[in-house]
Design an enzyme around this catalytic site. Structure first.
Site, PDB file in Angstrom:
ATOM      1  N   LEU A  97      40.505  44.413  39.465  1.00 49.52           N
ATOM      2  CA  LEU A  97      40.451  43.376  38.463  1.00 49.52           C
ATOM      3  C   LEU A  97      41.709  42.387  38.522  1.00 49.52           C
ATOM      4  CD1 LEU A  97      38.739  45.258  35.296  1.00 49.52           C
ATOM      5  CD2 LEU A  97      38.043  43.487  36.774  1.00 49.52           C
ATOM      6  N   HIS A  98      41.528  41.497  39.646  1.00 47.94           N
ATOM      7  CA  HIS A  98      42.693  40.653  39.869  1.00 47.94           C
ATOM      8  C   HIS A  98      42.263  39.259  40.041  1.00 47.94           C
ATOM      9  CE1 HIS A  98      46.926  39.850  40.953  1.00 47.94           C
ATOM     10  NE2 HIS A  98      46.491  39.286  41.937  1.00 47.94           N
TER      11      HIS A  98
END
Length: 387
Positions: free
Chosen positions: A313-314
């Site tokens: 989740l970047h």
């Protein structure tokens, strides 16, 4: 295995179908010739250089170290339960064996080295320090069995620095010494700016230090993150202005100490980690314990999802997910590793630090949000970075 080159009685360079290998063993090279098959009964250790170094060069280094020291260190590293990538790193084992050889010489003459970095090393490199302590413990056990004076506990500091240095393949310890001093200074800046006392064992501080370590390597390799003032970076800076100001001060110190100006994207990601540290540490000041924000109400609707994006989740995956979550008229939260975030906030979602393969939990109090949670969970399981 077939011998390619004989370095001395105890070290040869050989090859098998998988490639070149360095093979050690007492007498393994005695009267041996290139092209001969190795006597398997004489093999003690097999090393495969995996850091891009020439096997011939690494083998030549091994010849300069007593085989007993190589075996002592190799056995200790194996017994300490280190990851295979570490336990099979030929360059690291040579560096450790070389260091232990000098340490044994000092101990035999009644001399002991002083390592002033104990506090910094144990705080900044917690995992490597624990590994070094285990290695040293096994070495001392072996020395005691042979009636040899044991090494002082302070030697774990030097072993730690070798472990850290090996992780970045920098070639010598000068970079690691510099990095250690800078890391401690940067952590102190956050403590000063926000009047906090940081716990080096906390998840958020650990992730910040890891981020800095790789940032320093990117600086050394001239490979800083630079997406030309990306929208995500701007959103991070706008969402947490105080953390951004702190990140700018940290960037100034890095420029002064390392001679490199940080890109805006690098400053943005520093901001992200600082905001996360301040958020989690601030909560702990009031609870007195590790942050546990996940609500336990059994009437809530929950869904779990395994992160499918290769980058976690970047950046882009986080942006796509928060945009989708913001389109629903529900208060949806996403939680990971004991921390909770607003699913519609890119800053909060990215500060969770969820990686590929991590399992996150989506939660909402509204009974009608089941469909939304299903869709968001399915979205998280896709490789959003490839879309």
């Amino acid at each position: 295995m077939e011998i390619l080159r004989v370095f001395n009685n105890n070290v040869v360079l050989a090859k098998d179908p998988a490639g070149e290998k360095i093979v050690t063993g007492r007498g393994i090279g005695f009267q041996a010739r290139p092209g001969q098959a190795i006597d398997a009964s004489r093999i003690t250790r097999v090393f495969v250089p995996a850091d891009g170094r020439d096997p011939d060069y690494v083998a030549s280094l091994l010849t300069e170290i007593p085989l007993a020291h190589v075996n002592l260190v190799t056995d200790a590293v194996a017994a300490a339960g280190l990851p295979d990538s570490t336990a099979q790193n030929a360059s690291l084992l040579i560096a450790l064996a070389d260091h232990i050889g000098f340490a044994l010489s000092r101990a035999a003459s009644g001399q002991h080295a002083t390592y002033p970095l104990l506090a910094e090393v144990s705080q900044l490199y917690g995992e490597e320090y624990r590994q070094a302590q285990r290695i040293l413990s096994h070495i001392n056990d072996a020395l005691a069995q042979r009636g040899i004076e044991q090494l002082p506990h302070s030697e774990a500091v030097a072993l730690t620095l070798h472990l850290v240095n090996a992780g970045f393949s920098t070639g010598d310890l000068s970079f690691t010494y510099t990095m250690t001093g800078v890391l401690q200074q940067l952590v102190s800046i956050i403590e000063s700016d926000f009047s906090l006392t940081l716990d080096p064992d906390s998840v958020s501080v650990g992730r910040f230090i890891t981020h800095l370590r790789y940032l320093f390597v990117r600086i050394a390799n001239h490979e800083q993150l630079d997406e030309h003032h990306s929208a995500i970076g701007q959103a991070i800076r706008d969402s947490s202005p105080e953390a951004y100001q702190c990140a700018q001060r940290i960037a100034s110190v890095i420029e002064l100490r390392l001679g490199a100006e940080l890109t805006e994207d690098e400053v943005s990601y520093l901001t992200l980690h600082i905001a996360r540290i301040v958020h989690t540490t601030g909560a702990q000041r009031y609870t007195g314990t590790r942050t546990e924000n996940i609500r336990k109400d059994p009437t809530m609707i929950t869904r779990t999802a395994t992160i499918g994006s290769s980058v976690g989740l970047h950046a882009r995956p986080a942006s796509l997910f928060t945009q989708a979550a913001g389109e629903y008229d529900y208060d949806i939260t996403i939680s990971f590793d004991g921390e909770e975030a607003d699913a519609a906030s890119i800053l909060e979602v990215m500060t969770l630090g969820a990686k590929h393969g991590d399992v996150v939990t989506l939660t909402c109090e509204d009974d009608e949000a089941a469909g939304a949670l299903d869709e968001l969970a399915a979205m998280l399981e896709r490789d959003l970075d490839a879309e």
